[in-house]
Motif scaffolding. Structure first.
Motif, mmCIF file in Angstrom:
data_model
loop_
_atom_site.group_PDB
_atom_site.id
_atom_site.type_symbol
_atom_site.label_atom_id
_atom_site.label_comp_id
_atom_site.label_asym_id
_atom_site.label_seq_id
_atom_site.Cartn_x
_atom_site.Cartn_y
_atom_site.Cartn_z
ATOM 1 N N TYR A 73 0.822 -1.208 0.000
ATOM 2 C CA TYR A 73 0.000 0.000 0.000
ATOM 3 C C TYR A 73 0.863 1.268 0.000
ATOM 4 N N THR A 74 1.960 1.243 0.724
ATOM 5 C CA THR A 74 2.886 2.379 0.724
ATOM 6 C C THR A 74 3.442 2.608 -0.677
ATOM 7 N N ARG A 75 3.816 1.530 -1.339
ATOM 8 C CA ARG A 75 4.310 1.637 -2.710
ATOM 9 C C ARG A 75 3.208 2.230 -3.612
ATOM 10 N N HIS A 76 1.994 1.744 -3.430
ATOM 11 C CA HIS A 76 0.876 2.216 -4.245
ATOM 12 C C HIS A 76 0.679 3.723 -4.066
ATOM 13 N N LYS A 77 0.630 4.163 -2.827
ATOM 14 C CA LYS A 77 0.428 5.588 -2.551
ATOM 15 C C LYS A 77 1.574 6.424 -3.122
ATOM 16 N N THR A 78 2.791 5.939 -2.946
ATOM 17 C CA THR A 78 3.954 6.677 -3.428
ATOM 18 C C THR A 78 3.920 6.815 -4.943
ATOM 19 N N PHE A 79 3.688 5.716 -5.632
ATOM 20 C CA PHE A 79 3.650 5.781 -7.090
ATOM 21 C C PHE A 79 2.486 6.626 -7.601
ATOM 22 N N THR A 80 1.337 6.525 -6.959
ATOM 23 C CA THR A 80 0.188 7.333 -7.380
ATOM 24 C C THR A 80 0.515 8.811 -7.267
ATOM 25 N N LEU A 83 3.230 9.932 -9.824
ATOM 26 C CA LEU A 83 2.690 10.058 -11.180
ATOM 27 C C LEU A 83 1.805 11.296 -11.300
ATOM 28 N N MET A 84 1.018 11.568 -10.278
ATOM 29 C CA MET A 84 0.179 12.772 -10.300
ATOM 30 C C MET A 84 1.046 14.027 -10.324
ATOM 31 N N HIS A 85 2.158 13.991 -9.588
ATOM 32 C CA HIS A 85 3.092 15.120 -9.593
ATOM 33 C C HIS A 85 3.643 15.354 -11.002
ATOM 34 N N ILE A 100 2.493 -0.875 -11.364
ATOM 35 C CA ILE A 100 3.910 -0.662 -11.060
ATOM 36 C C ILE A 100 4.297 -1.251 -9.715
ATOM 37 N N GLU A 101 3.439 -1.092 -8.715
ATOM 38 C CA GLU A 101 3.787 -1.470 -7.334
ATOM 39 C C GLU A 101 4.210 -2.925 -7.199
ATOM 40 N N HIS A 102 3.749 -3.780 -8.088
ATOM 41 C CA HIS A 102 4.050 -5.202 -7.983
ATOM 42 C C HIS A 102 5.313 -5.616 -8.725
ATOM 43 N N TYR A 103 5.800 -4.774 -9.611
ATOM 44 C CA TYR A 103 6.898 -5.196 -10.484
ATOM 45 C C TYR A 103 8.196 -4.415 -10.350
ATOM 46 N N VAL A 104 8.112 -3.205 -9.858
ATOM 47 C CA VAL A 104 9.318 -2.382 -9.794
ATOM 48 C C VAL A 104 10.242 -2.899 -8.679
ATOM 49 N N ALA A 114 12.996 8.563 -2.254
ATOM 50 C CA ALA A 114 14.005 9.549 -1.839
ATOM 51 C C ALA A 114 13.852 10.844 -2.638
ATOM 52 N N TYR A 115 13.559 10.733 -3.917
ATOM 53 C CA TYR A 115 13.330 11.915 -4.753
ATOM 54 C C TYR A 115 12.162 12.723 -4.202
ATOM 55 N N CYS A 116 11.089 12.035 -3.880
ATOM 56 C CA CYS A 116 9.913 12.712 -3.338
ATOM 57 C C CYS A 116 10.235 13.423 -2.034
ATOM 58 N N GLU A 117 10.976 12.735 -1.177
ATOM 59 C CA GLU A 117 11.322 13.326 0.110
ATOM 60 C C GLU A 117 12.210 14.547 -0.060
ATOM 61 N N LYS A 118 13.119 14.488 -1.021
ATOM 62 C CA LYS A 118 14.072 15.578 -1.203
ATOM 63 C C LYS A 118 13.479 16.753 -1.974
ATOM 64 N N PHE A 119 12.806 16.453 -3.062
ATOM 65 C CA PHE A 119 12.372 17.521 -3.958
ATOM 66 C C PHE A 119 10.889 17.886 -3.846
ATOM 67 N N LEU A 120 10.116 17.030 -3.254
ATOM 68 C CA LEU A 120 8.687 17.301 -3.152
ATOM 69 C C LEU A 120 8.232 17.391 -1.706
ATOM 70 N N ASN A 121 9.161 17.583 -0.807
ATOM 71 C CA ASN A 121 8.859 17.670 0.630
ATOM 72 C C ASN A 121 8.057 16.468 1.121
ATOM 73 N N GLY A 122 8.403 15.298 0.637
ATOM 74 C CA GLY A 122 7.733 14.087 1.074
ATOM 75 C C GLY A 122 6.332 13.929 0.535
ATOM 76 N N ASP A 123 5.959 14.718 -0.476
ATOM 77 C CA ASP A 123 4.580 14.727 -0.973
ATOM 78 C C ASP A 123 4.161 13.420 -1.638
ATOM 79 N N CYS A 124 5.051 12.468 -1.813
ATOM 80 C CA CYS A 124 4.681 11.213 -2.462
ATOM 81 C C CYS A 124 4.293 10.135 -1.459
ATOM 82 N N GLN A 125 4.172 10.465 -0.209
ATOM 83 C CA GLN A 125 3.841 9.422 0.770
ATOM 84 C C GLN A 125 2.460 9.574 1.296
#
Length: 125
Positions: A73-80, A83-85, A100-104, A114-125
């Motif tokens: 579920y964490t992977r799902h939320k992060t990827f969603t 991608l929206m970003h 994606i969550e099942h294969y990456v 890490a990209y989300c945390e650094k450049f998007l202020n953690g907005d991918c979680q």
């Protein structure tokens, strides 16, 4: 772990958040599957000690099952959110994230996180 097992565990996790009781019919409805299909899959998950089925046919995640479900579920939320970003509409992002969550690889997931945390202020979680 097979994609289908991860999908069932994630579905049970989400159903548990909204309902105190999860049954096979709830899973079937959520996934759009027939009950016999769900019965076979849930039985396999129980044999693997990923879910528990009590005497009233209530289904719950075991600690190991919950750990896997939470990770998926964490992977799902992060990827969603990632991608929206990038400008993907929410519905498409949800569908693609589910794939994606099942294969990456874990490495790729960790780099996107890490990209989300650094450049998007953690907005991918």
């Amino acid at each position: 772990m097979p994609e289908s097992s991860e999908m069932y565990l994630e579905t049970i996790l989400l159903l548990e958040r909204n309902n105190p009781t999860v049954r096979q019919v709830d899973i079937a409805r959520a996934l759009g599957f027939k009950r016999p299909t769900v019965h076979v899959a849930v039985k396999k998950l129980a044999e693997q000690k990923l879910v528990h089925i009590d005497g009233d046919s209530k289904i719950s995640l075991t600690p190991q099952g919950r750990q896997i479900a939470e990770a998926v579920y964490t992977r799902h939320k992060t990827f969603t959110r990632f991608l929206m970003h990038l400008g993907v509409d929410k519905q498409t992002a949800e569908i693609d994230a589910c794939r994606i969550e099942h294969y990456v690889s874990e490495q790729t997931f960790q780099r996107i996180k890490a990209y989300c945390e650094k450049f998007l202020n953690g907005d991918c979680q």
